[in-house]
Write a protein that holds these residues in place. Sequence first.
Motif, PDB file in Angstrom:
ATOM      1  N   GLY A 136      27.698  40.999  39.254  1.00 43.80           N
ATOM      2  CA  GLY A 136      28.482  42.281  38.221  1.00 43.80           C
ATOM      3  C   GLY A 136      29.201  42.439  38.958  1.00 43.80           C
ATOM      4  O   GLY A 136      30.058  43.433  37.701  1.00 43.80           O
ATOM      5  N   ALA A 137      30.030  42.046  40.197  1.00 45.28           N
ATOM      6  CA  ALA A 137      30.938  42.876  40.988  1.00 45.28           C
ATOM      7  C   ALA A 137      32.684  42.260  39.141  1.00 45.28           C
ATOM      8  O   ALA A 137      31.842  41.177  38.814  1.00 45.28           O
ATOM      9  N   VAL A 138      33.375  43.208  38.885  1.00 43.94           N
ATOM     10  CA  VAL A 138      34.478  43.014  37.669  1.00 43.94           C
ATOM     11  C   VAL A 138      35.432  43.260  38.403  1.00 43.94           C
ATOM     12  O   VAL A 138      36.115  43.903  38.494  1.00 43.94           O
ATOM     13  N   CYS A 139      36.673  41.988  37.901  1.00 49.46           N
ATOM     14  CA  CYS A 139      38.430  41.974  38.300  1.00 49.46           C
ATOM     15  C   CYS A 139      39.037  42.441  37.419  1.00 49.46           C
ATOM     16  O   CYS A 139      38.290  41.063  36.136  1.00 49.46           O
ATOM     17  N   VAL A 140      39.575  43.040  37.227  1.00 53.75           N
ATOM     18  CA  VAL A 140      40.630  43.066  35.952  1.00 53.75           C
ATOM     19  C   VAL A 140      42.222  43.272  36.034  1.00 53.75           C
ATOM     20  O   VAL A 140      42.245  43.965  37.143  1.00 53.75           O
ATOM     21  N   ALA A 141      42.653  42.757  35.352  1.00 55.34           N
ATOM     22  CA  ALA A 141      44.265  42.677  35.477  1.00 55.34           C
ATOM     23  C   ALA A 141      45.172  43.341  34.343  1.00 55.34           C
ATOM     24  O   ALA A 141      44.809  43.034  32.760  1.00 55.34           O
ATOM     25  N   ASP A 142      45.879  43.557  34.734  1.00 57.55           N
ATOM     26  CA  ASP A 142      47.064  44.813  33.305  1.00 57.55           C
ATOM     27  C   ASP A 142      48.088  42.924  33.319  1.00 57.55           C
ATOM     28  O   ASP A 142      48.344  42.663  31.774  1.00 57.55           O
ATOM     29  N   ILE A 143      48.434  42.539  34.122  1.00 59.20           N
ATOM     30  CA  ILE A 143      49.295  41.087  33.809  1.00 59.20           C
ATOM     31  C   ILE A 143      48.451  40.449  34.710  1.00 59.20           C
ATOM     32  O   ILE A 143      48.705  40.727  35.868  1.00 59.20           O
ATOM     33  N   GLN A 144      48.218  38.603  34.688  1.00 63.78           N
ATOM     34  CA  GLN A 144      47.668  37.849  35.312  1.00 63.78           C
ATOM     35  C   GLN A 144      49.113  36.582  34.293  1.00 63.78           C
ATOM     36  O   GLN A 144      49.627  36.460  33.680  1.00 63.78           O
ATOM     37  N   PHE A 145      49.475  35.907  35.989  1.00 65.02           N
ATOM     38  CA  PHE A 145      50.472  35.166  35.288  1.00 65.02           C
ATOM     39  C   PHE A 145      50.371  33.873  36.048  1.00 65.02           C
ATOM     40  O   PHE A 145      50.944  32.902  36.433  1.00 65.02           O
ATOM     41  N   PRO A 158      49.952  38.293  29.193  1.00 64.80           N
ATOM     42  CA  PRO A 158      50.839  39.277  29.359  1.00 64.80           C
ATOM     43  C   PRO A 158      50.395  41.532  28.966  1.00 64.80           C
ATOM     44  O   PRO A 158      49.093  41.146  28.457  1.00 64.80           O
ATOM     45  N   LYS A 159      51.411  41.783  28.855  1.00 65.17           N
ATOM     46  CA  LYS A 159      50.093  43.189  28.898  1.00 65.17           C
ATOM     47  C   LYS A 159      49.356  43.233  27.378  1.00 65.17           C
ATOM     48  O   LYS A 159      50.390  43.514  26.720  1.00 65.17           O
ATOM     49  N   GLY A 160      48.693  43.931  27.102  1.00 62.37           N
ATOM     50  CA  GLY A 160      47.905  44.082  25.889  1.00 62.37           C
ATOM     51  C   GLY A 160      46.550  43.382  26.246  1.00 62.37           C
ATOM     52  O   GLY A 160      45.994  43.478  24.695  1.00 62.37           O
ATOM     53  N   CYS A 161      46.367  42.077  26.536  1.00 65.38           N
ATOM     54  CA  CYS A 161      46.098  41.237  26.891  1.00 65.38           C
ATOM     55  C   CYS A 161      44.389  42.231  27.271  1.00 65.38           C
ATOM     56  O   CYS A 161      44.736  42.032  28.663  1.00 65.38           O
ATOM     57  N   LEU A 162      43.697  41.709  27.453  1.00 63.33           N
ATOM     58  CA  LEU A 162      42.274  42.153  28.213  1.00 63.33           C
ATOM     59  C   LEU A 162      41.922  40.816  28.801  1.00 63.33           C
ATOM     60  O   LEU A 162      41.522  40.182  28.395  1.00 63.33           O
ATOM     61  N   MET A 163      41.853  40.909  30.812  1.00 64.60           N
ATOM     62  CA  MET A 163      41.721  39.473  31.239  1.00 64.60           C
ATOM     63  C   MET A 163      41.057  40.215  31.770  1.00 64.60           C
ATOM     64  O   MET A 163      41.302  41.019  32.703  1.00 64.60           O
ATOM     65  N   PHE A 164      39.261  39.888  32.131  1.00 61.00           N
ATOM     66  CA  PHE A 164      38.895  40.083  33.535  1.00 61.00           C
ATOM     67  C   PHE A 164      37.309  38.602  33.879  1.00 61.00           C
ATOM     68  O   PHE A 164      37.504  37.888  33.387  1.00 61.00           O
ATOM     69  N   SER A 165      37.366  38.782  35.122  1.00 60.20           N
ATOM     70  CA  SER A 165      36.365  37.662  34.933  1.00 60.20           C
ATOM     71  C   SER A 165      35.397  38.433  36.181  1.00 60.20           C
ATOM     72  O   SER A 165      35.436  39.678  36.538  1.00 60.20           O
ATOM     73  N   PHE A 166      34.153  38.019  36.191  1.00 56.86           N
ATOM     74  CA  PHE A 166      33.362  38.969  36.639  1.00 56.86           C
ATOM     75  C   PHE A 166      32.015  37.758  37.461  1.00 56.86           C
ATOM     76  O   PHE A 166      32.115  36.822  37.094  1.00 56.86           O
ATOM     77  N   THR A 167      31.210  38.698  38.341  1.00 61.40           N
ATOM     78  CA  THR A 167      29.872  37.416  39.468  1.00 61.40           C
ATOM     79  C   THR A 167      28.861  37.312  38.320  1.00 61.40           C
ATOM     80  O   THR A 167      28.381  38.593  38.182  1.00 61.40           O
ATOM     81  N   ILE A 168      28.089  36.354  38.634  1.00 62.30           N
ATOM     82  CA  ILE A 168      26.635  36.135  37.982  1.00 62.30           C
ATOM     83  C   ILE A 168      26.509  34.940  39.002  1.00 62.30           C
ATOM     84  O   ILE A 168      26.768  34.183  39.448  1.00 62.30           O
ATOM     85  N   GLN A 169      25.283  35.662  39.098  1.00 64.70           N
ATOM     86  CA  GLN A 169      23.429  34.478  40.429  1.00 64.70           C
ATOM     87  C   GLN A 169      22.806  33.532  39.536  1.00 64.70           C
ATOM     88  O   GLN A 169      22.092  34.784  39.001  1.00 64.70           O
TER      89      GLN A 169
END
Length: 367
Positions: A136-145, A158-169
């Motif tokens: 369930g841990a999540v990683c969020v970034a303001d900018i992803q390149f 770019p900024k303004g885009c919601l970008m995140f990833s998280f864990t599921i088992q």
Amino acid sequence: MLFTACLRFVTPQISPSFRSLRSLVFANKKPSRLSVSTAMDRDSSCALVLCGKSLAENEIAISLKTSNAIKVADNSEVSMILQSEVDKSINDNSFDVELFMKTLSTNQFGRFLIWSPRLPSTHDVISQNFCELPIGAVCVADIQFKGRGRSKNVWESPKGCLMFSFTIQMENGRVVPLLQYVVSLAVTEAIKDICDKNGLPYLDVKIKWPNDLYLNGLKVGGILCTSTYKLKKFNVSAGIGLNVSNEQPTTCLNAALRKLCDSAYQYRREDIIAAFFNKFEIFYDLFVNQGFQTLEELYYRTWLHSGQRVIVQEKNEDRIVEKVVTIQGLTSSGYLLAIGEDNQMCELHPDGNSLDFFKGLIRRKLQ
């Protein structure tokens, strides 16, 4: 935009086992306040801010920082900072961790957070450190390149885009391919919940199979799920990219909202991701315990394809024959269920070569 990929399985990797977590005793010393930007003086460095919603998750953050356990691809230098050490006086439109945690009401998902102002890929942070992180841990970034898309495509966000990833088992490999549909549905329903809460007109975000999000005919987001198999369990890394306030390269939620009403309300990334996890946790529990059929009707109301007629190509000896089929829904394996003009039911697969999943579909007849 960030993601345009369906779930794929990658070669299992040997990962370290979960680190044992224990309460840590620290000196009675007030931590110094740090600016996240000071940890990113060099282009090759990444600053990661770690925090949790409760004492238990904050202890995980302390343990990970103490052991320097989180790695980032491309040999980037990593600086880990606890949220309690961040200088809160700095306001540069970065992700508001406290606002997110305040809005979150889950029991598992999203409660442990890694935030960074700039990362190569949130998905890589999650997938490459999966066994170091709680489920369930999540990683969020303001900018992803160096965001990841289908067929290893790179997507800059770019900024303004919601970008995140998280864990599921997960344990049942037969339903893992359907997980991306649960994630997609949780995004669209989270946006509706925010509209209801704030008295706003609905933004009719739709799902384009298998994992793109569309608004008014334009793509506004997408889903990426990858999986590895270890110790009889599937470790799934799920990633979401959603245009919230960035109008390029297509459109975004706030631009669409301005066209619908005169409200001063602006969608915030923190509200959307919290609403997503609040909704996803409910959907995921139904999915695991009762099957995807409990969500299927809602999914079909949200996707673009019921009754859609598509052309499939079949090889007949030395000739390519085109046939028209009509999409009916999904098969139990997560592919498209369609019926031909001969009333023969079939399962449609993408050919793996086209960026448009509806070009070059492969038909498999069902008995």
